[in-house]
Design an enzyme around this catalytic site. Sequence first.
Site, mmCIF file in Angstrom:
data_model
loop_
_atom_site.group_PDB
_atom_site.id
_atom_site.type_symbol
_atom_site.label_atom_id
_atom_site.label_comp_id
_atom_site.label_asym_id
_atom_site.label_seq_id
_atom_site.Cartn_x
_atom_site.Cartn_y
_atom_site.Cartn_z
ATOM 1 N N ASP A 254 0.539 -0.993 0.242
ATOM 2 C CA ASP A 254 -0.205 -0.092 0.398
ATOM 3 C C ASP A 254 0.736 0.649 0.033
ATOM 4 O O ASP A 254 1.094 1.669 0.659
ATOM 5 C CB ASP A 254 -1.031 0.222 1.136
ATOM 6 N N LYS A 261 1.577 7.863 0.209
ATOM 7 C CA LYS A 261 2.199 7.879 1.854
ATOM 8 C C LYS A 261 3.409 8.548 1.375
ATOM 9 O O LYS A 261 3.858 8.842 1.193
ATOM 10 C CB LYS A 261 2.144 7.019 2.279
ATOM 11 N N ARG A 335 -10.735 -0.908 2.442
ATOM 12 C CA ARG A 335 -12.229 -0.577 2.167
ATOM 13 C C ARG A 335 -12.875 -1.136 0.235
ATOM 14 O O ARG A 335 -13.869 -1.465 0.546
ATOM 15 C CB ARG A 335 -13.350 0.607 2.414
HETATM 16 N N1 BES Z 1 -3.283 0.049 5.396
HETATM 17 C C1 BES Z 1 -3.411 1.490 5.661
HETATM 18 C C2 BES Z 1 -4.045 1.742 7.500
HETATM 19 C C3 BES Z 1 -2.825 1.350 8.289
HETATM 20 C C4 BES Z 1 -1.902 2.211 8.848
HETATM 21 C C5 BES Z 1 -2.227 0.178 8.627
HETATM 22 C C6 BES Z 1 -0.729 2.527 9.249
HETATM 23 C C7 BES Z 1 -1.555 -0.731 9.594
HETATM 24 C C8 BES Z 1 -0.524 0.906 9.740
HETATM 25 C C9 BES Z 1 -4.614 2.038 5.181
HETATM 26 O O1 BES Z 1 -5.003 1.699 3.598
HETATM 27 C C10 BES Z 1 -5.180 3.399 5.207
HETATM 28 O O2 BES Z 1 -4.089 3.862 4.853
HETATM 29 N N2 BES Z 1 -5.394 4.231 6.092
HETATM 30 C C11 BES Z 1 -5.762 6.216 5.807
HETATM 31 C C12 BES Z 1 -6.973 6.210 5.397
HETATM 32 C C13 BES Z 1 -7.250 7.158 5.470
HETATM 33 C C14 BES Z 1 -7.040 7.916 3.939
HETATM 34 C C15 BES Z 1 -8.400 8.016 5.697
HETATM 35 C C16 BES Z 1 -4.903 6.053 7.393
HETATM 36 O O3 BES Z 1 -5.281 5.062 7.734
HETATM 37 O O4 BES Z 1 -4.418 6.666 7.230
HETATM 38 ZN ZN ZN Z 2 -3.930 -0.119 2.851
HETATM 39 MN MN MN Z 3 -3.746 3.152 2.387
#
Ligand code: BES
Ligand code: ZN
Ligand code: MN
Length: 484
Positions: A254, A261, A335
């Site tokens: 990801d 990120k 999601r």
């Molecule tokens: N895979 C990440 C969530 C995650 C973050 C898991 C750190 C483990 C450690 C997920 O896909 C993500 O990036 N979520 C975002 C959502 C936001 C953009 C609403 C997040 O949590 O920042």
């Molecule tokens: Zn993710």
């Molecule tokens: Mn993500």
Amino acid sequence: MNVAFASAIPASTQIVAHIVTEGSLPEGLESTLVHGAKAARFKGKTGQVFDGFAERNGEVVRIALVGSGETGDEGRGANLEQAGAALAARYATSGADTIAIEAGTLSVDEVAAVLTGLRLRTWRYDRYRTTIKDDQKVTLANASVIGAGEGAQDAWTEASAVAEGIEFTRELVTEPANVIYPESFVQRCRERYQGTGLEITVLGVEEMTELGMGALLGVGQGSEQPSRLLAVKWNGGEQAGRPMAFVGKGVTFDTGGISIKPGPGMGDMKWDMGGAGAVAGAMLALARRKAKANVVGVMGLVENMPDGKAMRPGDVLTTMSGQTVEVLNTDAEGRLVLCDALTWVQKEHDPVAIIDLATLTGAMLISLGFEQGGMFSNDDTLADALFAAGRASGDKLWRMPLGAAYDKLIDSPIADMQNIGPREAGSITAAQFLQRFIDKGRPWAHCDIAGMVWAAKPGATWGKGATGYGVRLIDRYVRDVLEA
Ligand code: BES
Ligand code: ZN
Ligand code: MN
């Protein structure tokens, strides 16, 4: 770990271990050990180890006392695993290759729990290390249990199935994203499932396009690695009985996509497939121990990359359910993967209930840290049973709320919903998004396990790295609810 059951300590044994209930040392212990333990303030707290020596039958042997906490504890099994794990942590690289464990008053299931901890804590993945020094190598390879009750071997065979599942999950989670991507994840499962009786179904991009899985495919479209949906069926229950479904987020890497990120820590996102990894390992465990239940495991496998072909913030996707989603942040991709997997499993398998597992939100780490996963459910009976399975297995969960006021936060001005809400309650709005894809009346629980898949420091039965979280949780739920 080779395990044998014996009535007397084999001559080759280098370490003899006693499992100690808090506050009560075993009877007949040499007074040097009793005094030594007292001087070291050894009480028998879970995972506490006292390392000593005693002369037995004219020979000096190394004696380990390991604490297993109190007998009435709700997480007794987990505590005994931790005791076994503590022995492994202490002696795995000690140079000794053989340990004897005195069963004492432990039941056969309790013995199996100790052995599980011992085995899991010696697990390492050294495939890519070509220069490990001899003193870093695991030497401990044999355990003999002394004086265990009848049926100990059967209990261990059953427990080994679960340990094997956990190890498979850890392997999948540990592998880097250049090795494990959607196709190779499927391939690794195919190899590992051979001869188990598990039935595998794989959907490729063409089939998923046909089915209208625009959300899952939207996430994968920026990657060179084609997306996959992997479904694994275990038919151990009544013929033609409706299955229980477990669904896992399998984002093999990801980057965040176009909503990329930041660089530091991005490498962690190789384990963004931890939900799918848990489902893959749990299915192996259920098949290996021939669980008397019908279960289907579904894994949505994609890689989230930035690219000329990648989806953009603002894009509107049409999901398999027909509902449309405005993608405001391409990093809220889990999601999008899950929603189509959830629709598919309901249409294809009509499950009695669904539990999904996903490393879904960073916000989960803010709420519950690295101690418990978050659980969201539309059904109190399911939620209570899952909560209990978490306590008993050590894969803990804490229930979080759902509700209409939260649901409103993901309404979109252009589509049926948007894929993010405001910053606040980020884990809850993610769960609300998933709930919009669950058929009315179908029991469902979502487990956000973002903090549980990977450990920065050694824990109960794991070293640094992949924990294998979720396998025991699923196994315990299946035992206590479906097989009861
Ligand atoms: N895979 C990440 C969530 C995650 C973050 C898991 C750190 C483990 C450690 C997920 O896909 C993500 O990036 N979520 C975002 C959502 C936001 C953009 C609403 C997040 O949590 O920042
Ligand atoms: Zn993710
Ligand atoms: Mn993500």
